[in-house]
Design an enzyme around this catalytic site. Structure first.
Site, PDB file in Angstrom:
ATOM      1  N   ASP A   1       0.912  -1.145   0.000  1.00 51.73           N
ATOM      2  CA  ASP A   1       0.000   0.000   0.000  1.00 51.73           C
ATOM      3  C   ASP A   1       0.948   1.189   0.000  1.00 51.73           C
ATOM      4  O   ASP A   1       1.560   1.501   1.029  1.00 51.73           O
ATOM      5  CB  ASP A   1      -0.864   0.010   1.258  1.00 51.73           C
ATOM      6  CG  ASP A   1      -1.847   1.170   1.232  1.00 51.73           C
ATOM      7  OD1 ASP A   1      -1.451   2.264   0.794  1.00 51.73           O
ATOM      8  OD2 ASP A   1      -3.001   0.987   1.643  1.00 51.73           O
ATOM      9  N   HIS A   2       1.093   1.850  -1.145  1.00 48.00           N
ATOM     10  CA  HIS A   2       2.194   2.816  -1.248  1.00 48.00           C
ATOM     11  C   HIS A   2       2.038   3.999  -0.291  1.00 48.00           C
ATOM     12  O   HIS A   2       3.012   4.658   0.034  1.00 48.00           O
ATOM     13  CB  HIS A   2       2.397   3.279  -2.702  1.00 48.00           C
ATOM     14  CG  HIS A   2       1.431   4.320  -3.174  1.00 48.00           C
ATOM     15  ND1 HIS A   2       0.166   4.013  -3.605  1.00 48.00           N
ATOM     16  CD2 HIS A   2       1.538   5.667  -3.276  1.00 48.00           C
ATOM     17  CE1 HIS A   2      -0.450   5.136  -3.950  1.00 48.00           C
ATOM     18  NE2 HIS A   2       0.354   6.143  -3.776  1.00 48.00           N
TER      19      HIS A   2
ATOM     20  N   ASP B   1     -10.674   1.730  -4.768  1.00 42.57           N
ATOM     21  CA  ASP B   1      -9.403   2.296  -5.208  1.00 42.57           C
ATOM     22  C   ASP B   1      -8.662   3.006  -4.076  1.00 42.57           C
ATOM     23  O   ASP B   1      -7.438   2.964  -4.008  1.00 42.57           O
ATOM     24  CB  ASP B   1      -9.684   3.283  -6.360  1.00 42.57           C
ATOM     25  CG  ASP B   1      -8.416   3.770  -7.027  1.00 42.57           C
ATOM     26  OD1 ASP B   1      -7.568   2.924  -7.348  1.00 42.57           O
ATOM     27  OD2 ASP B   1      -8.278   4.996  -7.238  1.00 42.57           O
TER      28      ASP B   1
ATOM     29  N   HIS C   1      -5.678   2.779   1.158  1.00 39.06           N
ATOM     30  CA  HIS C   1      -4.940   3.947   1.647  1.00 39.06           C
ATOM     31  C   HIS C   1      -5.636   4.647   2.827  1.00 39.06           C
ATOM     32  O   HIS C   1      -5.014   4.935   3.848  1.00 39.06           O
ATOM     33  CB  HIS C   1      -4.760   4.976   0.529  1.00 39.06           C
ATOM     34  CG  HIS C   1      -4.199   4.406  -0.747  1.00 39.06           C
ATOM     35  ND1 HIS C   1      -3.260   3.412  -0.758  1.00 39.06           N
ATOM     36  CD2 HIS C   1      -4.444   4.698  -2.054  1.00 39.06           C
ATOM     37  CE1 HIS C   1      -2.946   3.118  -2.020  1.00 39.06           C
ATOM     38  NE2 HIS C   1      -3.663   3.872  -2.817  1.00 39.06           N
TER      39      HIS C   1
ATOM     40  N   LYS D   1     -12.104  12.128  -7.125  1.00 40.26           N
ATOM     41  CA  LYS D   1     -11.307  12.571  -8.272  1.00 40.26           C
ATOM     42  C   LYS D   1     -11.959  13.823  -8.857  1.00 40.26           C
ATOM     43  O   LYS D   1     -13.143  14.065  -8.663  1.00 40.26           O
ATOM     44  CB  LYS D   1     -11.247  11.467  -9.323  1.00 40.26           C
ATOM     45  CG  LYS D   1     -10.513  10.230  -8.804  1.00 40.26           C
ATOM     46  CD  LYS D   1      -9.697   9.572  -9.885  1.00 40.26           C
ATOM     47  CE  LYS D   1      -8.945   8.368  -9.375  1.00 40.26           C
ATOM     48  NZ  LYS D   1      -7.564   8.679  -8.983  1.00 40.26           N
TER      49      LYS D   1
HETATM   50  C1  BG6 Z   1      -3.575   4.769  -6.357  1.00 38.62           C
HETATM   51  C2  BG6 Z   1      -4.924   4.849  -7.004  1.00 38.62           C
HETATM   52  O1  BG6 Z   1      -3.496   3.661  -5.505  1.00 38.62           O
HETATM   53  O2  BG6 Z   1      -3.351   5.956  -5.610  1.00 38.62           O
HETATM   54  C3  BG6 Z   1      -5.043   6.083  -7.881  1.00 38.62           C
HETATM   55  O3  BG6 Z   1      -5.150   3.693  -7.790  1.00 38.62           O
HETATM   56  C4  BG6 Z   1      -4.698   7.323  -7.078  1.00 38.62           C
HETATM   57  O4  BG6 Z   1      -6.338   6.207  -8.424  1.00 38.62           O
HETATM   58  C5  BG6 Z   1      -3.369   7.138  -6.379  1.00 38.62           C
HETATM   59  O5  BG6 Z   1      -4.644   8.414  -7.971  1.00 38.62           O
HETATM   60  C6  BG6 Z   1      -3.083   8.295  -5.457  1.00 38.62           C
HETATM   61  O6  BG6 Z   1      -1.778   8.182  -4.995  1.00 38.62           O
HETATM   62  P1  BG6 Z   1      -0.931   9.461  -4.624  1.00 38.62           P
HETATM   63  O7  BG6 Z   1       0.358   8.919  -4.116  1.00 38.62           O
HETATM   64  O8  BG6 Z   1      -0.796  10.277  -5.884  1.00 38.62           O
HETATM   65  O9  BG6 Z   1      -1.729  10.180  -3.593  1.00 38.62           O
END
Ligand code: BG6
Length: 506
Positions: free
Chosen positions: A187-188, A245, A250, A350
């Protein structure tokens, strides 16, 4: 291995990246590995092997990756160190379903083992569509590629499952091939500096814990809004939507970090146990609560920073009558001693007015007001604002006396700003997560039970929204703050969504 990451000498490491020419590899993985190399974190012996169907040579693949580094690395264009880095890059033509590809991996591992004179760590990075996860796992097992449970790991990208049942089935399948200690579910958000700092901020400072509870906190808001639309990912997004998503992963992870009990140590499982406790304590949505405590939205067309943008239903690969939500807001409760009765409001969307990820903790008002009304300008209860991006800061909003002869109070911010406090750039989330994968530290990765608990919580909302089409989509225009009902969700409790006055770049 130790989480303090004091320049440990890592063992020789081989990365096999399934999905060698995909977007993730180009934009995130290879630039992150290159930056780790520049900063001296890569092991002495390492190999990065891109696996894909295109008939590239190693040379061709290196040229392609150089372009990616030049476009996406936070350090800008590659310099002379690229030559040394690129010697570690290889390409393997491969077909996920074909046994020969896995035999070739065995051969390559043995070669490196012999050349390096050590047993390498092997990391299989699944940067491919989820439908391939099962086949890859089974083939890796069949060819004994993951039999050494200490030295082999698999990294899995989101989406992890489509719902509770599919996530559970995927976990079951993976558990027949790997031990949980071998599985790194990404989960980045957990790799972001500001997100990791929530742990430091909460548990390395003694002044917060006494007030971090229902006695002092009024409510909590977690808002992750983006100006971007679906950006050519209509096919994926149609099946996902905002809840899958962003919320299931997140945003729930942010919520867990804010709400978790203090862990006894910084060991991966101890931290993850405390986080999963939060998910277990979250009040389940009853089907009849969905309409009351969950709001969905879908963006229509509009103008963003002077450019006309399409509505979601006009985007490529999107059904013109799509029922997919591009915005979601939820009101939740955590039923435990710390949080009983404290509402948590989550929202994401979004094509919103601003790109900003912010956690706002609003404290209760003073119990007794001693100041006359005329001394108060824009009275505001104390707030702690953790801004994750694009501003990286922590602000404490307090009341102060404005300088002057009369007693006039107004809110001021005590600000900790990362960019002002520390020199140099922060590493990107993927740098942190890839390094942790090499070290073998699972603290910032999702465990099987966390993923399932998060899906379980959302299922009543997902089911209700898919069963009942929204009659008013699109219900917010691009460059707005989402549907009006989302304002009402929080306004009916006497609050409003907090936003930092930011200039947007995205
Ligand atoms: C991703 C989603 O996991 O996270 C995207 O699939 C989203 O839809 C993105 O835009 C957001 O990541 P960050 O790091 O730009 O906040």
């Amino acid at each position: 291995m130790d989480k303090s990451k004091t320049r440990i000498q890592l063992p020789g490491t081989i990365f096999f990246i399934f999905g060698a020419s995909g977007d993730l590899t180009s934009r995130k993985l290879v630039p992150a590995l290159y930056n780790l190399f520049l900063d001296g974190w890569m092991p002495l012996n390492f190999a990065i092997i891109g696996m894909g169907r295109s008939a590239y040579t190693d040379e061709k693949y290196r040229d392609l990756l150089l372009e990616d580094i030049n476009s996406y690395s936070r350090n800008g264009k590659a310099d002379e160190r690229w030559t040394s880095f690129s010697k570690h890059l290889y390409y393997q033509i491969s077909d996920i379903g074909n046994d020969d590809s896995y035999q070739e991996q065995v051969r390559r591992i043995n070669n490196f083992k012999e050349t390096w004179g050590e047993e390498p760590s092997v990391i299989y990075y699944l940067a491919v569509a989820p439908r391939f996860f099962g086949t890859i796992a089974e083939k890796l097992a069949k060819h004994q590629l993951t039999a050494n449970t200490e030295k082999t790991r698999v990294v899995i990208e989101k989406p992890f499952g489509h719902d509770f049942e599919s996530a559970k089935a995927l976990n079951q399948l993976l558990s027949t091939v790997f031990t949980e200690q071998q599985i790194y579910r990404i989960d980045h958000y957990l790799g972001k500096e500001t997100v990791q700092n929530i742990l430091a901020f909460r548990f390395a400072n003694s002044i917060l814990e006494p007030i971090w509870n229902r006695n002092y906190i009024d409510h909590v808001e977690i808002s992750v809004t983006e100006q971007l639309g679906v950006e050519g990912r209509g096919g994926y997004y149609e099946e996902a939507g905002a809840l899958r998503d962003m919320v299931q992963n997140h945003i729930f992870q942010l919520l867990c970090l804010v709400a978790m009990e203090p862990p006894v140590s910084f060991q991966a499982d101890e931290v993850r146990n405390r986080k999963v406790d939060v998910l277990h304590a979250m009040r389940k949505f009853k089907p009849e609560d969905v309409a009351k405590n969950a709001v969905r939205g879908q963006y229509g067309s509009g103008w963003i920073e002077g450019k006309q943008v399409k509505g979601y239903r006009e985007e490529e690969n999107v059904n013109p009558e799509s029922n997919t939500e591009t915005f979601a807001a939820l009101k939740l409760f955590i039923d435990n001693w710390r949080w009983h009765g404290v509402p948590f409001y989550l929202r994401t969307g979004k094509r919103m007015h601003q790109t900003a990820s912010t956690i706002t903790i609003q404290f209760k008002d003073v119990p007794h007001m001693i100041f006359p009304t005329e001394t108060i300008e824009g009275w505001q209860q104390n707030r702690l604002i953790i801004s994750i991006q694009p501003e990286m800061s922590i602000r404490l909003q307090m009341q102060a006396k404005r300088p002057g002869l009369s007693m006039t109070l107004n809110p001021i911010d005590l600000i900790f700003d990362y960019r002002g406090a520390y020199e140099g750039q922060s590493p990107e989330a993927y740098e942190t997560l890839l390094l942790d994968t090499m070290i073998g530290d699972q603290t910032l990765f999702m465990r099987a039970d966390q993923v399932e608990a998060a899906w379980d919580l959302l299922m009543p909302v997902l089911n209700s929204w898919s069963a009942k089409k929204s009659l008013n989509f699109p219900n917010y225009s691009a460059d707005s703050w989402g549907p009006e009902l989302a304002e009402a969700l929080i306004a009916k409790d006497g609050f409003h969504w907090f936003t930092l006055p930011l200039k947007n770049k995205k």
